[in-house]
Scaffold this active site. Structure first.
Site, PDB file in Angstrom:
ATOM      1  N   LYS A  69      -3.906 -16.818  32.003  1.00 36.16           N
ATOM      2  CA  LYS A  69      -4.736 -18.068  32.784  1.00 36.16           C
ATOM      3  C   LYS A  69      -4.264 -19.251  32.112  1.00 36.16           C
ATOM      4  O   LYS A  69      -3.433 -20.317  33.124  1.00 36.16           O
ATOM      5  CB  LYS A  69      -5.834 -17.777  32.554  1.00 36.16           C
ATOM      6  CG  LYS A  69      -6.920 -18.679  33.191  1.00 36.16           C
ATOM      7  CD  LYS A  69      -8.602 -18.805  33.072  1.00 36.16           C
ATOM      8  CE  LYS A  69      -9.775 -19.428  33.396  1.00 36.16           C
ATOM      9  NZ  LYS A  69     -10.714 -19.340  33.811  1.00 36.16           N
ATOM     10  N   GLU A 116      -0.587 -14.828  21.459  1.00 39.59           N
ATOM     11  CA  GLU A 116      -0.364 -13.694  21.914  1.00 39.59           C
ATOM     12  C   GLU A 116       0.694 -13.618  22.774  1.00 39.59           C
ATOM     13  O   GLU A 116       2.219 -12.963  22.613  1.00 39.59           O
ATOM     14  CB  GLU A 116      -1.289 -12.638  21.956  1.00 39.59           C
ATOM     15  CG  GLU A 116      -1.443 -13.040  20.145  1.00 39.59           C
ATOM     16  CD  GLU A 116      -3.326 -13.775  20.404  1.00 39.59           C
ATOM     17  OE1 GLU A 116      -2.611 -15.098  20.988  1.00 39.59           O
ATOM     18  OE2 GLU A 116      -3.873 -13.955  20.011  1.00 39.59           O
ATOM     19  N   GLY A 141     -11.895 -15.433  32.747  1.00 40.47           N
ATOM     20  CA  GLY A 141     -10.368 -14.709  32.130  1.00 40.47           C
ATOM     21  C   GLY A 141     -10.879 -13.109  32.109  1.00 40.47           C
ATOM     22  O   GLY A 141     -10.033 -12.037  33.601  1.00 40.47           O
ATOM     23  N   ARG A 142     -12.210 -13.220  31.644  1.00 38.09           N
ATOM     24  CA  ARG A 142     -12.735 -11.430  31.729  1.00 38.09           C
ATOM     25  C   ARG A 142     -13.333 -10.502  33.014  1.00 38.09           C
ATOM     26  O   ARG A 142     -13.947 -10.090  32.979  1.00 38.09           O
ATOM     27  CB  ARG A 142     -13.505 -11.135  30.446  1.00 38.09           C
ATOM     28  CG  ARG A 142     -15.395 -12.511  30.654  1.00 38.09           C
ATOM     29  CD  ARG A 142     -16.051 -11.985  29.062  1.00 38.09           C
ATOM     30  NE  ARG A 142     -16.262 -13.235  29.268  1.00 38.09           N
ATOM     31  CZ  ARG A 142     -16.335 -14.458  28.676  1.00 38.09           C
ATOM     32  NH1 ARG A 142     -15.569 -15.203  28.461  1.00 38.09           N
ATOM     33  NH2 ARG A 142     -17.196 -15.743  28.861  1.00 38.09           N
ATOM     34  N   GLU A 169     -18.034 -10.852  24.626  1.00 36.91           N
ATOM     35  CA  GLU A 169     -17.518 -12.226  24.480  1.00 36.91           C
ATOM     36  C   GLU A 169     -18.747 -13.534  26.000  1.00 36.91           C
ATOM     37  O   GLU A 169     -19.004 -13.950  25.907  1.00 36.91           O
ATOM     38  CB  GLU A 169     -16.298 -12.351  25.664  1.00 36.91           C
ATOM     39  CG  GLU A 169     -15.881 -13.702  25.707  1.00 36.91           C
ATOM     40  CD  GLU A 169     -13.923 -12.995  25.741  1.00 36.91           C
ATOM     41  OE1 GLU A 169     -13.237 -12.376  25.983  1.00 36.91           O
ATOM     42  OE2 GLU A 169     -13.790 -14.154  26.003  1.00 36.91           O
ATOM     43  N   HIS A 218     -17.847  15.763  19.214  1.00 31.12           N
ATOM     44  CA  HIS A 218     -16.664  15.887  17.711  1.00 31.12           C
ATOM     45  C   HIS A 218     -17.209  15.380  17.028  1.00 31.12           C
ATOM     46  O   HIS A 218     -16.282  15.072  15.850  1.00 31.12           O
ATOM     47  CB  HIS A 218     -15.905  16.635  18.163  1.00 31.12           C
ATOM     48  CG  HIS A 218     -15.709  17.671  19.301  1.00 31.12           C
ATOM     49  ND1 HIS A 218     -16.646  18.700  19.247  1.00 31.12           N
ATOM     50  CD2 HIS A 218     -16.165  18.044  20.646  1.00 31.12           C
ATOM     51  CE1 HIS A 218     -16.363  19.610  19.843  1.00 31.12           C
ATOM     52  NE2 HIS A 218     -16.421  18.679  20.788  1.00 31.12           N
ATOM     53  N   LYS A 253      -8.633 -18.928  18.842  1.00 32.77           N
ATOM     54  CA  LYS A 253      -6.648 -19.092  18.927  1.00 32.77           C
ATOM     55  C   LYS A 253      -6.517 -20.724  18.001  1.00 32.77           C
ATOM     56  O   LYS A 253      -5.817 -20.765  17.576  1.00 32.77           O
ATOM     57  CB  LYS A 253      -6.941 -19.918  20.009  1.00 32.77           C
ATOM     58  CG  LYS A 253      -7.557 -18.514  21.157  1.00 32.77           C
ATOM     59  CD  LYS A 253      -6.954 -19.103  22.807  1.00 32.77           C
ATOM     60  CE  LYS A 253      -7.169 -17.959  23.965  1.00 32.77           C
ATOM     61  NZ  LYS A 253      -7.037 -18.166  25.181  1.00 32.77           N
TER      62      LYS A 253
HETATM   63  C1  G6Q Z   1     -11.998 -13.486  28.613  1.00 27.81           C
HETATM   64  C2  G6Q Z   1     -11.360 -15.194  27.744  1.00 27.81           C
HETATM   65  C3  G6Q Z   1     -10.268 -14.031  26.904  1.00 27.81           C
HETATM   66  C4  G6Q Z   1      -8.814 -14.572  26.995  1.00 27.81           C
HETATM   67  C5  G6Q Z   1      -7.984 -14.063  26.445  1.00 27.81           C
HETATM   68  C6  G6Q Z   1      -6.580 -14.312  27.166  1.00 27.81           C
HETATM   69  O1  G6Q Z   1     -12.484 -13.860  29.134  1.00 27.81           O
HETATM   70  O2  G6Q Z   1     -11.434 -15.904  27.681  1.00 27.81           O
HETATM   71  O3  G6Q Z   1     -10.610 -13.021  26.781  1.00 27.81           O
HETATM   72  O4  G6Q Z   1      -8.938 -13.766  28.424  1.00 27.81           O
HETATM   73  O5  G6Q Z   1      -7.959 -15.274  25.532  1.00 27.81           O
HETATM   74  O6  G6Q Z   1      -5.790 -15.979  27.632  1.00 27.81           O
HETATM   75  P1  G6Q Z   1      -4.967 -16.709  28.174  1.00 27.81           P
HETATM   76  O7  G6Q Z   1      -5.128 -16.073  30.009  1.00 27.81           O
HETATM   77  O8  G6Q Z   1      -5.516 -17.698  28.833  1.00 27.81           O
HETATM   78  O9  G6Q Z   1      -3.897 -16.533  27.977  1.00 27.81           O
END
Ligand code: G6Q
Length: 551
Positions: free
Chosen positions: A206, A212, A266-267, A352, A383, A511
């Site tokens: 996003k 990463e 994001g989520r 989150e 199990h 981050k």
């Molecule tokens: C989701 C969070 C988090 C995010 C990741 C990746 O709601 O904000 O999980 O999706 O940190 O972020 P980017 O999509 O900006 O790389």
């Protein structure tokens, strides 16, 4: 004390809990032959059985009072209508617009967002079809056989979970892979099994600034350049992002950028361009079915009265245990191997969103918010950790999810799978009394001394709550319904708890922290600016690394 904990609805529930706790679910079932009918509901062929919970009709009425007291109806409309309910980021929350059907209009600040949504969906359709039918090919003219999604958190967990869940609908000719971890093992393991000529990389971020993702994307880019040359990048990389400036800087052609917007969290982004790996794997028609399933749940959520509203009921039951029974964890137990990543997906979605302790009015809450969510596909979990579910000291509540029909009608497997699922919910609820345990041990031929020695351990307290969700088949439409069900459940809880489910300052903090530390891990000198433990860990790392390099 907060307004919530001394509100009339809260106090009434507190009082009611002391009364209902005197009864067991076993006795409630014995006394009421209609209990299942009273405490189950269905949306299309998705059935929720919530009768195996410590509640009665009065509990349900008091819980829905709590929802009314929180003005839940208004909050639902505020979300669907594009109000900036994500107050700390000053953003609207409109993932529901992404699954609204063609012809709808959803206004944000006086502008309809739907033309943009439809444009990107059309772009996804065209692109995914062209990749799938081989019109769009790699740099050397070969059709793509592998798609590697590079993204983390919300830009990975949803599409990863959905590609696994809908694998029976997936193309064998186009395999989906997911790389998220900054641990080099993740990207190198993938690069070792794919062929550069036939691999498409999706950089999903996003913000397009996440350490990463950007690091892994650069590693993949360097690998492609090494194998195929710089000019191959344009054909082998696409981006999913809201940050068009950064995607251009990375070198991705504007035609290969699939846009989304800051009003998609994001989520909650699986429905947006972030779903491109799903569309590539199962086809855009199937992806659209997933959106349609979610939209069906949206309509239900927006219109059903609270006592017949599936997300509302599930949210209120969760609040009941979180706040009045002091339960601290909730298990997600899918009896469908394809849903094995669903617990991980819901961990992010719920923890989150609602793992917060500051309310919307800047007060620290004096009540529990989100519980720890965890889980595993059945029967594997049986199990391992089910021991704690049956006989541990802390109550664990659970959602069991199962399809009536399997995608793999193979022997007796599915019957056995469902038998296990139903048996577990029954055992959790009933437990095993000392008399029942004794009868069993007698039947096994044990003498009185042996029975006396074993009886306390063979007894199960029971009265452990669970919900069961049954559906005909795990198809794209049903998966869409299930995800939307949990999204709305999370939202309802946030409204009652008066917290913002849509920011994630804890994640942002993480981050920021790592970025600050990176230069220190290259230091030639001792580090002393942190606390004693962090200094010592870094210095230990630096000295051991030096020793390894010099050996
Ligand atoms: C989701 C969070 C988090 C995010 C990741 C990746 O709601 O904000 O999980 O999706 O940190 O972020 P980017 O999509 O900006 O790389």
């Amino acid at each position: 004390m907060s307004k919530l904990t001394h509100s009339p609805a809260w106090m009434a529930l507190k009082k009611h809990k002391t009364i209902i706790s005197k009864q067991s679910m076993r006795s409630m079932f014995n006394e009421d032959a209609q209990r299942f009918e009273k405490f189950s509901l269905q949306v299309e062929n998705l059935l929720l059985d919530y009768s195996k919970n410590i509640l009665d009709t009065e509990t349900r009425a008091l819980l829905t009072d709590l929802a009314h007291q929180a003005n839940l109806g208004e909050w639902i409309e505020r979300m669907f209508n594009g109000e900036r309910i994500n107050s700390t980021e000053n953003r609207a929350v409109l993932h529901t617009a992404l699954r609204a059907p063609a012809g709808s209009s959803v206004m944000l600040d006086g502008k309809d967002v739907m033309p943009g949504v439809m444009r990107v969906k059309e772009q996804m359709r065209r692109y995914s079809e062209e990749v799938r039918n081989g019109t769009v090919r790699g740099h050397t003219g070969k059709a793509f056989t592998d798609v590697v999604n590079i993204g983390v958190g919300g830009s990975s967990l949803g599409p990863y979970m959905a590609c696994e869940a809908l694998h029976p609908y997936g193309s064998e000719k186009l395999r989906a892979h997911f790389v998220s971890n900054i641990d080099a093992v993740d990207i190198t393991e993938r690069l070792n099994v794919v062929n550069a000529e036939t691999t498409l990389f999706i950089v999903s971020s996003k913000t397009f600034t996440t350490q990463e993702t950007i690091t892994n994307a650069h590693a993949a880019r360097a690998w492609v350049v090494e194998k195929l040359g710089e000019s191959a990048v344009a054909k082998h990389f696409v981006a999913l992002s809201t940050n068009l400036e950064a995607t251009a800087k990375f070198g991705i052609h504007p035609d290969n950028v699939f846009e989304f917007w800051d009003w998609v969290g994001g989520r909650y982004s699986i429905w947006s361009a972030v779903g491109l790996p799903i569309a590539l794997h199962i086809g855009m028609d199937n992806f659209e079915k997933m959106l349609a399933g979610a939209h069906a749940m949206d309509k239900h959520f927006r219109s059903a009265p609270f006592e017949r509203n599936m997300p509302v009921i599930m949210a209120l039951i969760d609040i009941w245990y979180t706040n009045f029974f002091d339960a601290c964890s909730h298990a997600i137990l899918p009896y469908d191997h394809c849903l094995r990543r669903f617990p991980a997906y819901l961990q992010q979605l719920t923890m989150e969103s609602n793992g917060k302790s500051m309310d919307r009015d800047q007060h620290l809450v004096d009540y529990a918010t989100n519980r720890v969510i965890w889980g595993e596909a059945g029967t594997n979990g049986q199990h391992s950790f089910y021991q704690l579910i049956h006989q541990g000291t802390r109550a664990v509540t659970a959602d069991f999810l199962a399809p009536i029909m399997s995608h793999v009608p193979f022997g007796e497997h599915h019957v056995m799978l469902l038998a296990n699922c139903f048996a577990q919910t029954e055992a959790m609820m009933l437990g095993k009394t000392p008399e029942e345990a004794r009868t069993e041990l007698l039947a096994q031929g044990l003498d009185e001394a042996a029975i006396a020695a074993l009886l306390p351990y063979k007894t199960f307290p029971g009265n452990r709550p669970s919900n069961t969700l049954l559906f005909d088949k795990l198809d794209p439409y049903k998966l869409g319904m299930l995800i939307a069900l949990y999204e709305h459940k999370v939202y309802v809880q946030s409204v009652v708890w008066n917290i913002n489910a849509f920011d994630q300052w804890g994640v942002e903090y993480g981050k920021q922290l790592a970025n600050r530390l990176i230069p220190e891990l290259h230091s030639a000198k001792q580090i002393s600016q942190h606390d004693g433990s962090t200094n010592a860990l870094i210095n230990h790392y630096l000295s051991r690394r030096r020793a390894q390099q010099n050996s």
